[in-house]
Design an enzyme around this catalytic site. Structure first.
Site, PDB file in Angstrom:
ATOM      1  N   CYS A  34       0.870  -1.184   0.000  1.00  0.00           N
ATOM      2  CA  CYS A  34       0.000   0.000   0.000  1.00  0.00           C
ATOM      3  C   CYS A  34       0.901   1.227   0.000  1.00  0.00           C
ATOM      4  O   CYS A  34       1.606   1.492   0.988  1.00  0.00           O
ATOM      5  CB  CYS A  34      -0.917   0.025   1.227  1.00  0.00           C
ATOM      6  SG  CYS A  34      -1.870   1.559   1.349  1.00  0.00           S
TER       7      CYS A  34
ATOM      8  N   MET B 224      -4.557   5.161  -5.273  1.00  0.00           N
ATOM      9  CA  MET B 224      -3.648   4.357  -4.466  1.00  0.00           C
ATOM     10  C   MET B 224      -2.215   4.833  -4.722  1.00  0.00           C
ATOM     11  O   MET B 224      -1.851   5.122  -5.863  1.00  0.00           O
ATOM     12  CB  MET B 224      -3.773   2.874  -4.828  1.00  0.00           C
ATOM     13  CG  MET B 224      -5.192   2.335  -4.697  1.00  0.00           C
ATOM     14  SD  MET B 224      -6.237   2.724  -6.122  1.00  0.00           S
ATOM     15  CE  MET B 224      -5.714   1.478  -7.294  1.00  0.00           C
TER      16      MET B 224
END
Length: 427
Positions: free
Chosen positions: A130, A346
């Site tokens: 992430c 993201m």
């Protein structure tokens, strides 16, 4: 005689009572256990951060107990999609967990392991990173005492070298320090985050995926091509650029999907047919990239690859009401995470965007106007974002030495998280 019979009846009754008590004890649910944890925002994501040594012994290595703790901590699987019984917040951006530990790898300070927790399925996907929460790793590592005190200036900047254990890559975070503490407040604004905070600059070194177990290991472009034709039975044939950098990502022209590139979440997430179509394209792309061996595997690998669609710049109104002008961006990009359109972008997908934009001839590069570039500013559902990448052609193959972007991070809560003790019995 009557006394003997009475005594025998009393003994039998006592035995039955003992057996019932024992059965109740066996049926009684295990009490909750508590685990030290810190809840942080990193970029446009939030997650529960654990120190490896604070986890129960059975969860200090990969396996069902670790997964069960992550699922229960976030409140998954939840068929209602609300994660009411956990720390998750009903979106892929907030259904995340992290494990940190002092790194044993030379030249690194902290090991960072990321788990993407499915909202409605009993699944924790460990296949990728992430990028947004990467911004919180350095501050949290300092908070958890993983960085030696003598490394931290009274005022200034501390550089934290992070080993991203999911993908085997190095991330360098530059953390501002004020009065010996991490500076969390500031005036750095990040579209998709309501309040300004202190800037955390990130360098993703050598972000191209050289291959995990089962992957092709083909570098930036897994097929060796800048553009491929992807045949998706029942849907169509699409020109795609498939990139292994930051996170494996499949890029498709928005126009080929019937979109403009200015879509916001509701336009995609409220359309079940559109989501199913995009997931099917993603599954076929994953197969073509060598990330899975069978289309059915895509359902158990939701975090990677990502699918994104892009278009040349045009003006639109972002989700928070901000007007984005065509002249202020190089292109438009929308990306899906865990089957839903992301509310912003993201961080790892931003690395993929920057990488693809830096290589002349990719669909991303062409949407941005073509030519060589080291930075790109793109429009996403919540506003704009800038990312840089250093790409070069070496012996006929493209290499990216680093990707650069800035995020912010803040501790939201610290203490203990409680989960039912039954997680320790997971098999």
């Amino acid at each position: 005689m009557h006394q003997i019979q009475a005594n025998m009846q009393d003994a039998a009754a006592c035995t039955q009572t003992t057996q019932k008590d024992s059965m109740r004890d066996q049926q009684r649910p295990a009490p909750q256990i508590r685990i030290a944890a810190t809840y942080l925002r990193g970029g446009t994501s939030k997650g529960v951060f654990f120190l490896l040594q604070d986890l129960p012994a059975a969860a200090q290595q990969p396996g069902p107990v670790r997964d069960a703790i992550f699922l229960r901590a976030l409140g998954s699987p939840d068929p209602y999609g609300k994660q009411i019984d956990g720390m998750g917040n009903t979106s892929s951006s907030t259904s995340k967990g992290v494990i940190l530990s002092r790194s044993t790898r030379e030249g690194h300070d902290v090991d960072y392991l990321f788990g993407q927790v499915s909202i409605d399925k009993p699944l924790v996907d460990w296949s990728g990173n992430c990028g947004n929460l990467s911004a919180a790793v350095g501050p949290c590592a300092i908070h958890m005492g993983l960085i030696r005190p003598e490394r931290i200036p009274h005022n200034g900047m501390v550089t934290v070298r992070i080993w991203q254990a999911n993908i085997g890559k190095t991330i360098v975070a530059h953390i501002p320090i004020t009065e010996g503490q991490v500076q969390e407040t500031g005036d750095f604004e990040l579209d998709g985050v309501t309040f300004p905070a202190a800037e955390v600059a990130l360098e993703f070194l050598d972000p191209a995926d050289e291959g995990e177990a089962g992957d092709t290991g083909a570098g930036i472009f897994p097929t060796g091509n800048l553009i491929d034709q992807l045949d998706v039975p029942g849907i169509g044939r699409f020109a795609v650029t498939m990139v292994n950098a930051g996170i494996p990502t499949i890029f498709v022209n928005a126009g080929d999907l019937g979109y403009t590139g200015t879509e916001l979440q509701d336009a995609i997430n409220n359309d079940a047919d559109a989501l199913a179509r995009l997931e099917t394209i993603r599954a076929h792309g994953a197969l073509r990239m060598g990330l899975i061996h069978d289309l059915a595997e895509a359902a158990t690998r939701q975090h990677t690859p990502k699918i994104a669609f892009m278009a040349p710049p045009r003006g639109y109104q972002a989700a928070g009401g901000k007007s984005v002008e065509a002249r202020d961006i190089d292109l438009l990009v929308r990306a899906l995470s865990m089957g839903k359109l992301h509310h912003a972008m993201m961080g790892t997908a931003a690395v993929a965007i920057g990488t693809a934009a830096a290589v002349p001839g990719t669909l991303v590069n062409l949407a941005a106007g073509g030519g060589k570039r080291q930075t790109v500013r793109f429009g996403h559902p919540s506003g704009t974002m800038r990312v840089g990448a250093e790409a070069r052609l070496v012996n006929g193959e493209w290499q990216v030495t680093k990707a650069l972007m800035s995020r912010s991070a803040r501790i939201l809560m610290e203490g203990w998280i409680r989960v039912p003790g039954e997680v320790l019995l997971a098999r």
